[in-house]
Design a protein around this motif. Structure first.
Motif, PDB file in Angstrom:
ATOM      1  N   ALA A   1       0.809  -1.203   0.000  1.00 32.70           N
ATOM      2  CA  ALA A   1       0.000   0.000   0.000  1.00 32.70           C
ATOM      3  C   ALA A   1       0.849   1.262   0.000  1.00 32.70           C
ATOM      4  O   ALA A   1       0.482   2.272  -0.603  1.00 32.70           O
ATOM      5  CB  ALA A   1      -0.931   0.005   1.226  1.00 32.70           C
ATOM      6  N   MET A   2       2.017   1.198   0.644  1.00 34.30           N
ATOM      7  CA  MET A   2       2.879   2.371   0.771  1.00 34.30           C
ATOM      8  C   MET A   2       3.761   2.557  -0.463  1.00 34.30           C
ATOM      9  O   MET A   2       4.012   3.681  -0.901  1.00 34.30           O
ATOM     10  CB  MET A   2       3.757   2.217   2.020  1.00 34.30           C
ATOM     11  CG  MET A   2       4.694   3.381   2.284  1.00 34.30           C
ATOM     12  SD  MET A   2       5.547   3.189   3.875  1.00 34.30           S
ATOM     13  CE  MET A   2       6.300   1.568   3.695  1.00 34.30           C
ATOM     14  N   ILE A   3       4.231   1.438  -1.049  1.00 34.30           N
ATOM     15  CA  ILE A   3       5.117   1.493  -2.214  1.00 34.30           C
ATOM     16  C   ILE A   3       4.527   0.596  -3.296  1.00 34.30           C
ATOM     17  O   ILE A   3       4.973  -0.538  -3.492  1.00 34.30           O
ATOM     18  CB  ILE A   3       6.549   1.011  -1.862  1.00 34.30           C
ATOM     19  CG1 ILE A   3       7.023   1.636  -0.555  1.00 34.30           C
ATOM     20  CG2 ILE A   3       7.515   1.333  -2.989  1.00 34.30           C
ATOM     21  CD1 ILE A   3       8.339   1.060  -0.054  1.00 34.30           C
ATOM     22  N   PRO A   4       3.498   1.039  -4.020  1.00 39.71           N
ATOM     23  CA  PRO A   4       2.829   0.198  -5.020  1.00 39.71           C
ATOM     24  C   PRO A   4       3.640   0.064  -6.312  1.00 39.71           C
ATOM     25  O   PRO A   4       3.284   0.586  -7.363  1.00 39.71           O
ATOM     26  CB  PRO A   4       1.503   0.924  -5.258  1.00 39.71           C
ATOM     27  CG  PRO A   4       1.805   2.361  -4.964  1.00 39.71           C
ATOM     28  CD  PRO A   4       2.832   2.356  -3.883  1.00 39.71           C
ATOM     29  N   ILE A   5       4.781  -0.633  -6.198  1.00 35.50           N
ATOM     30  CA  ILE A   5       5.687  -0.837  -7.323  1.00 35.50           C
ATOM     31  C   ILE A   5       5.703  -2.310  -7.684  1.00 35.50           C
ATOM     32  O   ILE A   5       5.545  -3.184  -6.823  1.00 35.50           O
ATOM     33  CB  ILE A   5       7.116  -0.358  -6.959  1.00 35.50           C
ATOM     34  CG1 ILE A   5       7.148   1.163  -6.836  1.00 35.50           C
ATOM     35  CG2 ILE A   5       8.135  -0.812  -7.971  1.00 35.50           C
ATOM     36  CD1 ILE A   5       7.031   1.882  -8.165  1.00 35.50           C
ATOM     37  N   ALA A   6       5.939  -2.620  -8.960  1.00 38.73           N
ATOM     38  CA  ALA A   6       5.888  -3.996  -9.445  1.00 38.73           C
ATOM     39  C   ALA A   6       6.945  -4.903  -8.815  1.00 38.73           C
ATOM     40  O   ALA A   6       6.823  -6.113  -8.876  1.00 38.73           O
ATOM     41  CB  ALA A   6       6.055  -4.007 -10.970  1.00 38.73           C
ATOM     42  N   GLY A   7       7.956  -4.349  -8.194  1.00 42.68           N
ATOM     43  CA  GLY A   7       9.072  -5.158  -7.712  1.00 42.68           C
ATOM     44  C   GLY A   7       8.818  -5.993  -6.486  1.00 42.68           C
ATOM     45  O   GLY A   7       9.644  -6.812  -6.106  1.00 42.68           O
ATOM     46  N   SER A   8       7.691  -5.806  -5.793  1.00 42.47           N
ATOM     47  CA  SER A   8       7.347  -6.608  -4.626  1.00 42.47           C
ATOM     48  C   SER A   8       8.458  -6.589  -3.585  1.00 42.47           C
ATOM     49  O   SER A   8       8.971  -5.526  -3.247  1.00 42.47           O
ATOM     50  CB  SER A   8       7.029  -8.043  -5.071  1.00 42.47           C
ATOM     51  OG  SER A   8       6.643  -8.848  -3.999  1.00 42.47           O
ATOM     52  N   ALA A   9       8.824  -7.751  -3.044  1.00 45.50           N
ATOM     53  CA  ALA A   9       9.794  -7.829  -1.953  1.00 45.50           C
ATOM     54  C   ALA A   9      11.147  -7.248  -2.351  1.00 45.50           C
ATOM     55  O   ALA A   9      11.881  -6.717  -1.507  1.00 45.50           O
ATOM     56  CB  ALA A   9       9.966  -9.281  -1.508  1.00 45.50           C
TER      57      ALA A   9
END
Length: 521
Positions: free
Chosen positions: A85-93
């Motif tokens: 929710a805070m960093i909605p980037i495709a990179g996940s973990a």
């Protein structure tokens, strides 16, 4: 300092908010994200792993293994939800690690996630191929054995789907085990297989769909999820009518060999580490964060709802399967089908639908796994840690098509030539390691940046992250030593690639060098 430099949260949020021809298409809502999670979770755990984990490790207490694995996933899922929710980037973990623990740790996570998504897709494709060949046999169509299985098989106690065969250390021939015998060697033996063609075809079809578009892929997944959930409910509902409570005794079979993980409480832990593979999928939802319409609200819903729904279904299915058939009879590639056969002619009709559910359900798992890996590569490429070609977006479909094609080709090769026993444990330990790092990352960021806006907050920090670390770490401890050796070797290869390429092309490192040069001038 470049090794430990973190990526700015504000910069990541700017990247997440950017739109245009070279960005991913925002097309997913909360329902799509939840079904993506269910699509990845409900599959191998029910249709492949439940029976074999009960037969090898835990007996009917495999339901406790699902509870243990589910609780560990819940703690990790809460941490994922905060980051997503805070960093909605495709990179996940990978991105979460970059924002909290530095570039080197981010690379380690990114390299580790290959074990989860790419190898995970290959593993499930192998399981799918077994069900597909069995289904065609029931219809009178028999595929050549040489082209439906890998040329190698793993025999012994330390594989994911243990055979009743063991390799004799003196003759190196496969021998059949009796009920009270345990194989104490893990060996690779040649089979009659040449290549697993059905698994390769499945991966090719799913990769093609993912290249065409995320919205089209989500629609296909939604249809498959509703189909396999209906079949799971049928099995649970009708199966409870034919449960024999005697099959649940003893609920925790005694450990008569003294070996860790072969029944008893240690068997529950070992089985939890193995069936944990069944839960991977909720974290794959986070890889689609950059394609969510409202990630701040929808990502936590998708992650936690899919995890909760699937945990309940796994527990119910475990009870039904071990109640319908004795756990020692479930060490087969199609344990659900075997359990239904025990009910006699009255449930014979359900076997047909189970095979359809397995074939369709495992296909959706492969789809979501193949969706996750290209988006990890996409983010790593945008950061300079992989060649820029991996960061290309299709001008029409707005998908990371180069990485999707590369992932599909490699996964197809792995699925075609390697057995499920070798692949499954690699996936489990890779996922557990990623979960441990994400949980740790939440605590680090809470300490370093306590005031940063968080649309979703993990409750009871640091208790929840610490419990996630301890449970996932304990399940890692329960996995075989051979799996740890393979993980160390895999990580060593990844570090070599990083120091030969990634460290030289890192964008953050380049910016630091430029700043240092400017300061010197």
């Amino acid at each position: 300092m470049g090794l430990w430099s973190t990526k700015s949260i504000s910069l990541l949020q700017q990247e997440a908010a950017s739109e245009g021809q070279h960005t991913l298409r925002r097309a997913l809502g909360a329902l799509n994200l939840t079904t993506l999670g269910i699509g990845a979770i409900i599959g191998a755990g029910i249709f492949v792993l439940t029976g074999t984990a009960a037969a090898q490790y835990a007996g009917p207490a495999v339901v406790l293994s699902f509870v243990l694995a589910g609780v560990g996933c819940l703690f990790a899922g809460l941490c994922y939800a905060e980051f997503a929710a805070m960093i909605p980037i495709a990179g996940s973990a990978y991105t979460y690690g970059y924002a909290t623990l530095g570039e080197l740790v981010a690379w380690i996570i990114g390299w580790d996630l290959i074990l989860e998504y790419l190898f995970g897709a290959a593993t499930v494709a192998v399981g799918w191929a077994g069900y597909f060949a069995s289904f065609l046999s029931q219809l009178g169509l028999h595929l050549p054995l040489a082209y439906t299985q890998a040329p190698l098989s793993v025999v012994g106690t330390h594989n994911l789907v243990r055979s009743t065969l063991c390799s004799d250390p003196q003759t190196n021939q496969a021998v059949t085990l009796t009920a009270d015998q345990v194989c104490d060697t893990t060996r690779y033996v040649l089979t009659h297989g040449v290549i697993n063609i059905p698994a390769i075809i499945l991966i090719g079809l799913m990769s093609t769909l993912l290249v065409i578009g995320i919205k089209e892929s989500a629609r296909f997944n939604n249809f498959i999820v509703f189909l396999k959930l209906a079949i799971v409910f049928l099995v649970i509902g009708f199966g409870f009518m034919f449960v024999k409570s005697a099959n649940w005794h003893p609920f925790i079979p005694p450990n008569t060999t003294g070996e860790f993980g072969h029944y008893g409480w240690t068997g529950i832990v070992r089985a939890a580490g193995v069936v944990f593979f069944a839960y991977i999928g909720f974290d794959a939802v986070s890889t689609a964060a950059q394609e969510a319409k409202n990630p701040q609200r929808d990502m936590p819903i998708g992650i936690l709802a899919s995890l909760g729904i699937c945990t309940v279904l796994y527990i119910l299915m475990g009870l039904v399967m071990t109640g319908m058939a004795h756990y020692t009879e479930l060490n087969v590639p199609q344990p659900v089908f075997i359990a239904i056969q025990k009910a006699g002619p009255s449930l014979r009709w359900l076997g047909f639908f189970v095979n359809i559910g397995a074939i369709a359900g495992l296909a959706s798992v492969v789809l979501v796994m193949l969706m996750g890996q290209p988006r990890i590569f996409f983010s790593m490429s945008r950061d300079g840690l992989l060649p820029s070609v991996f960061g290309k977006v299709h001008p029409r479909f707005q998908t990371p098509y180069i990485t999707t094609i590369v992932t599909g080709v490699v996964a197809a090769a792995v699925a075609g030539f390697f057995p499920i026993g070798l692949l499954g444990e690699l996936v489990s330990i890779g996922t557990l390691l990623a979960f441990v790092i994400v949980c740790f990352g939440v605590m680090v960021l809470r300490y370093k940046r306590p005031n940063i806006p968080r649309p979703f907050r993990t409750p009871m920090v640091p208790v929840v992250p610490i419990l996630g670390i301890l449970i996932c770490g304990y399940m890692m401890y329960g996995l075989p030593r051979d799996t740890w050796v393979r993980l160390v070797v895999w990580m060593a290869v990844g570090l070599i690639i990083y120091f030969l390429y990634g460290i030289k092309h890192s964008r953050i490192r380049g910016e630091l060098d430029s700043m240092a040069a400017a300061a010197a001038d």
